[in-house]
Design a protein around this motif. Structure first.
Motif, mmCIF file in Angstrom:
data_model
loop_
_atom_site.group_PDB
_atom_site.id
_atom_site.type_symbol
_atom_site.label_atom_id
_atom_site.label_comp_id
_atom_site.label_asym_id
_atom_site.label_seq_id
_atom_site.Cartn_x
_atom_site.Cartn_y
_atom_site.Cartn_z
ATOM 1 N N LYS A 1 0.842 -1.209 0.000
ATOM 2 C CA LYS A 1 0.000 0.000 0.000
ATOM 3 C C LYS A 1 0.872 1.252 0.000
ATOM 4 C CE LYS A 1 -3.874 -2.392 2.166
ATOM 5 N NZ LYS A 1 -4.674 -2.682 1.001
ATOM 6 N N ALA B 1 -6.265 9.564 -0.596
ATOM 7 C CA ALA B 1 -6.291 10.093 0.772
ATOM 8 C C ALA B 1 -4.885 10.487 1.207
ATOM 9 C CB ALA B 1 -6.845 9.019 1.714
ATOM 10 N N VAL C 1 -7.653 5.997 9.289
ATOM 11 C CA VAL C 1 -7.554 4.674 8.674
ATOM 12 C C VAL C 1 -6.130 4.159 8.827
ATOM 13 C CG1 VAL C 1 -7.941 3.357 6.560
ATOM 14 C CG2 VAL C 1 -9.320 5.395 7.021
ATOM 15 N N LYS D 1 -3.552 0.927 7.944
ATOM 16 C CA LYS D 1 -3.451 -0.237 7.052
ATOM 17 C C LYS D 1 -2.104 -0.920 7.190
ATOM 18 C CE LYS D 1 -6.393 1.845 3.531
ATOM 19 N NZ LYS D 1 -6.584 2.199 2.115
ATOM 20 N N VAL E 1 -7.034 -3.656 7.189
ATOM 21 C CA VAL E 1 -7.449 -2.248 7.222
ATOM 22 C C VAL E 1 -8.354 -2.025 8.429
ATOM 23 C CG1 VAL E 1 -8.732 -0.439 6.021
ATOM 24 C CG2 VAL E 1 -7.318 -2.050 4.718
ATOM 25 N N ILE F 1 -10.504 1.034 10.472
ATOM 26 C CA ILE F 1 -10.958 2.422 10.546
ATOM 27 C C ILE F 1 -11.183 2.718 12.014
ATOM 28 C CG2 ILE F 1 -12.774 4.046 9.851
ATOM 29 C CD1 ILE F 1 -13.075 2.310 7.300
ATOM 30 N N GLU G 1 -3.836 6.809 7.141
ATOM 31 C CA GLU G 1 -4.505 7.534 6.074
ATOM 32 C C GLU G 1 -5.661 8.379 6.559
ATOM 33 O OE1 GLU G 1 -4.428 4.498 2.480
ATOM 34 O OE2 GLU G 1 -6.370 5.465 2.693
ATOM 35 N N GLU G 2 -5.870 9.456 5.877
ATOM 36 C CA GLU G 2 -7.043 10.308 6.074
ATOM 37 C C GLU G 2 -8.294 9.501 5.698
ATOM 38 O OE1 GLU G 2 -8.693 13.992 3.282
ATOM 39 O OE2 GLU G 2 -6.891 12.879 2.774
ATOM 40 N N PHE G 3 -9.374 9.636 6.456
ATOM 41 C CA PHE G 3 -10.632 8.947 6.158
ATOM 42 C C PHE G 3 -11.371 9.715 5.061
ATOM 43 C CE2 PHE G 3 -15.218 8.420 6.906
ATOM 44 C CZ PHE G 3 -15.314 7.035 6.847
ATOM 45 N N LEU G 4 -11.739 8.998 4.008
ATOM 46 C CA LEU G 4 -12.460 9.626 2.894
ATOM 47 C C LEU G 4 -13.950 9.371 3.033
ATOM 48 C CD1 LEU G 4 -10.239 8.530 -0.142
ATOM 49 C CD2 LEU G 4 -10.247 10.757 1.000
ATOM 50 N N GLU H 1 -18.250 4.041 -2.352
ATOM 51 C CA GLU H 1 -17.175 3.275 -2.997
ATOM 52 C C GLU H 1 -17.673 2.630 -4.272
ATOM 53 O OE1 GLU H 1 -15.742 1.312 0.950
ATOM 54 O OE2 GLU H 1 -14.497 0.584 -0.708
ATOM 55 N N LYS I 1 -19.138 -5.880 0.984
ATOM 56 C CA LYS I 1 -18.033 -6.499 1.723
ATOM 57 C C LYS I 1 -18.463 -7.087 3.068
ATOM 58 C CE LYS I 1 -13.899 -4.486 -0.206
ATOM 59 N NZ LYS I 1 -13.962 -3.247 -0.940
ATOM 60 N N MET J 1 -13.149 5.984 -4.160
ATOM 61 C CA MET J 1 -14.143 6.664 -3.329
ATOM 62 C C MET J 1 -14.623 7.870 -4.119
ATOM 63 S SD MET J 1 -15.541 6.283 -0.342
ATOM 64 C CE MET J 1 -14.547 5.730 1.044
ATOM 65 N N ILE K 1 -8.689 4.521 -3.500
ATOM 66 C CA ILE K 1 -8.532 3.897 -2.182
ATOM 67 C C ILE K 1 -7.419 2.857 -2.266
ATOM 68 C CG2 ILE K 1 -9.600 2.566 -0.339
ATOM 69 C CD1 ILE K 1 -12.313 3.535 -1.297
ATOM 70 N N GLU K 2 -7.498 2.005 -3.270
ATOM 71 C CA GLU K 2 -6.484 0.955 -3.395
ATOM 72 C C GLU K 2 -6.534 0.371 -4.793
ATOM 73 O OE1 GLU K 2 -7.217 -2.800 -1.627
ATOM 74 O OE2 GLU K 2 -9.185 -2.923 -2.538
HETATM 75 P P1 AMP Z 1 -8.668 -1.628 1.191
HETATM 76 O O1 AMP Z 1 -8.203 -3.002 1.585
HETATM 77 O O2 AMP Z 1 -7.567 -0.626 1.057
HETATM 78 O O3 AMP Z 1 -9.643 -1.649 0.049
HETATM 79 O O4 AMP Z 1 -9.586 -1.137 2.387
HETATM 80 C C1 AMP Z 1 -10.704 -1.892 2.780
HETATM 81 C C2 AMP Z 1 -11.874 -0.973 2.975
HETATM 82 O O5 AMP Z 1 -11.586 0.015 3.959
HETATM 83 C C3 AMP Z 1 -12.226 -0.183 1.733
HETATM 84 O O6 AMP Z 1 -13.017 -0.902 0.861
HETATM 85 C C4 AMP Z 1 -12.959 1.003 2.356
HETATM 86 O O7 AMP Z 1 -14.285 0.626 2.675
HETATM 87 C C5 AMP Z 1 -12.214 1.229 3.616
HETATM 88 N N1 AMP Z 1 -11.192 2.265 3.428
HETATM 89 C C6 AMP Z 1 -9.904 2.075 3.093
HETATM 90 N N2 AMP Z 1 -9.255 3.252 3.017
HETATM 91 C C7 AMP Z 1 -10.152 4.214 3.333
HETATM 92 C C8 AMP Z 1 -10.081 5.635 3.447
HETATM 93 N N3 AMP Z 1 -8.942 6.308 3.268
HETATM 94 N N4 AMP Z 1 -11.207 6.293 3.788
HETATM 95 C C9 AMP Z 1 -12.359 5.628 4.024
HETATM 96 N N5 AMP Z 1 -12.482 4.292 3.932
HETATM 97 C C10 AMP Z 1 -11.393 3.580 3.591
#
Ligand code: AMP
Ligand code: GLY
Length: 436
Positions: free
Chosen positions: A112, A127, A150, A152, A162, A164, A193-196, A200, A222, A281, A290-291
């Motif tokens: 990441k 973010a 957030v 990770k 991950v 939150i 990370e900053e929360f967005l 999604e 999910k 996002m 996001i990823e």
């Molecule tokens: P990821 O494995 O990076 O996809 O993260 C898993 C889940 O966490 C994502 O599908 C989002 O729902 C949530 N998430 C990850 N990063 C953020 C972010 N910066 N802000 C808000 N939600 C996030």
């Protein structure tokens, strides 16, 4: 074709529809994939061809030897682990075409922090973040973030790395857990990370490192429980397209996120070849990354394959050979597709194994397609559950509502006493549609 889940059954099903597919080998495959291959073998004039075989995907030499012996023209890799492990590099090194990125490029999913730094370099909206290599660095970085924040694990953690955090205490405890080894090696480094805020959506693109084609959008579910409650899973259902990603937003995401990523990877000497699966996002300021995943989503792939009208072999082969610019663009039907995951009770914890499954042909008589995700033959021709996600009941329709109704009607035919599923797949979009 490598892999064993519902994604791989959907890929095999679509690959086998191509006139270019003379033979199909799968490892390890599953009973659904085996049925696809048996059907292909029966249709081909040359008769017998492929099968499901057991290869150790970590043994690159064995995979290469098999492909050489069978004169395999193209290897399609389903899951991320063999890609992050460099299997595509080994195959390419042996002169075998492969759909999927090499180890360096697969870091877009495998690290990441790597992806965040690439976003910074290429000006890709994402973010705000800090990478931390020690718990002390991570605790110090927390003060720069508001709540929720957030956290990770940097590496692959099967979708579980991950958190939150809603409070400073939870954030601090998460950091200690991750550096304490809760996610093994994946947590040796963390990204804060900053929360967005926003909705999604997933966007898929196929690239050979220079040419890029969009491959549709999807939304998944999910959480294990209805109303998006309970623990995270690999995905309990999905639909495609995701109308929330309008043509305008998709064009922005392609121009502001996907294209600069492909360019930056090529400039860094690690051109990305394969499918780029962007988790976005949709924020008030526009789409933000996001990823990335370096493979098709599971179960997103199942709905994309239902909508794909053009030749999958020709597309993936052109991508693998770096000839995407000259290939026909993929054609996705305007129909909606939906898939509902039937999981074994206990998932995503310890799923009940061995539960009997019956009546799949009655389900398919409703016009649905049932992909096998975690099934096994019990020996007497009966099918049993083997895994968390067991079946993907998938249907298309002129509208999402039609597709949903068809999928659930089919699901109602299936007897799987040890199973459960979400009854509300598609709810977000269906609610939006009934408002308008
Ligand atoms: P990821 O494995 O990076 O996809 O993260 C898993 C889940 O966490 C994502 O599908 C989002 O729902 C949530 N998430 C990850 N990063 C953020 C972010 N910066 N802000 C808000 N939600 C996030
Ligand atoms: N369904 C989410 C994923 O495949 O990562």
């Amino acid at each position: 074709m490598l892999g064993s889940g519902g994604r791989e059954h959907a890929l095999a099903w679509k690959l086998a529809q191509s006139p270019h597919c003379a033979q199909l080998w799968a490892s390890p495959g599953n009973p659904g994939v085996a049925a696809v291959i048996a059907d292909l073998n029966a249709r081909r004039a040359r008769g017998a061809g492929g099968a499901c075989i057991a290869l150790d995907l970590a043994d690159h030499a064995a995979v290469i030897a098999f492909c050489a012996a069978q004169a395999v023209d193209l290897v399609v890799v389903g899951p991320e682990a063999p890609l992050v492990d460099g299997l595509a590099d080994s195959l390419r090194g042996a002169g075998i075409a492969v759909f999927g990125p090499g180890k360096a490029a697969a870091r877009l999913e495998g690290s990441k922090g790597f992806t965040k730094d690439l976003c910074t370099r290429a000006g890709i909206p994402t973010a705000g973040y800090v990478r931390a290599k020690t718990a002390a660095e991570a605790h110090a970085a927390l003060v720069g973030f508001s709540l929720p924040v957030v956290i990770k694990a940097d590496g692959l953690a099967a979708g579980k790395g991950v958190v939150i955090a809603q409070t400073a205490e939870e954030a601090a405890a998460t950091i200690d857990d991750m550096f304490g080894g809760a996610f093994g090696g994946a947590g040796a480094e963390v990204v804060i990370e900053e929360f967005l805020e926003g909705e999604e959506v997933s966007l898929f693109a196929i690239t050979d490192g220079s040419a890029i084609v969009a491959f549709g959008s999807a939304q998944d579910h999910k959480r294990v429980g209805e109303g998006d409650t309970g623990p995270n899973t690999g995905g309990m259902g999905a639909y495609s397209p995701a109308p929330v990603l309008t043509a305008e937003l998709e064009a922005r995401a392609m121009a502001e996120i996907i294209a600069p990523t492909v360019k930056a990877m090529a400039e860094a000497g690690m051109p990305y070849s394969g499918v780029l699966f962007a988790g976005l996002m949709l924020t008030a300021e526009g789409p933000k990354l996001i990823e990335y995943n370096c493979r098709f989503g599971d179960p997103e792939c199942q709905v994309l394959m239902m909508r794909l009208e053009s030749d999958l072999v020709a597309l993936l082969d052109a991508c693998a050979r770096g000839e995407l610019a000259g290939a026909a663009a993929p054609a996705l039907s305007a129909q909606s597709a939906i898939t509902v995951v039937m999981a074994a009770k206990g998932y995503p914890g310890t799923p009940a194994s061995g539960g009997g499954i019956e009546n799949l042909s009655a389900a398919e008589a409703h016009g649905a397609k049932v992909f096998h995700a975690g099934t096994a033959e019990a020996g007497d021709g009966h099918l049993v559950a083997k895994g968390g996600r067991v079946l993907n009941v998938t249907a298309t329709g002129a509208t999402l509502r039609d597709a949903r109704d068809r999928a659930y009607a089919a699901l109602g035919e299936i007897r799987f006493e040890d199973g459960f599923w979400r009854g509300d797949v598609g709810w977000r979009e269906l609610a939006r549609q009934s408002e308008s």
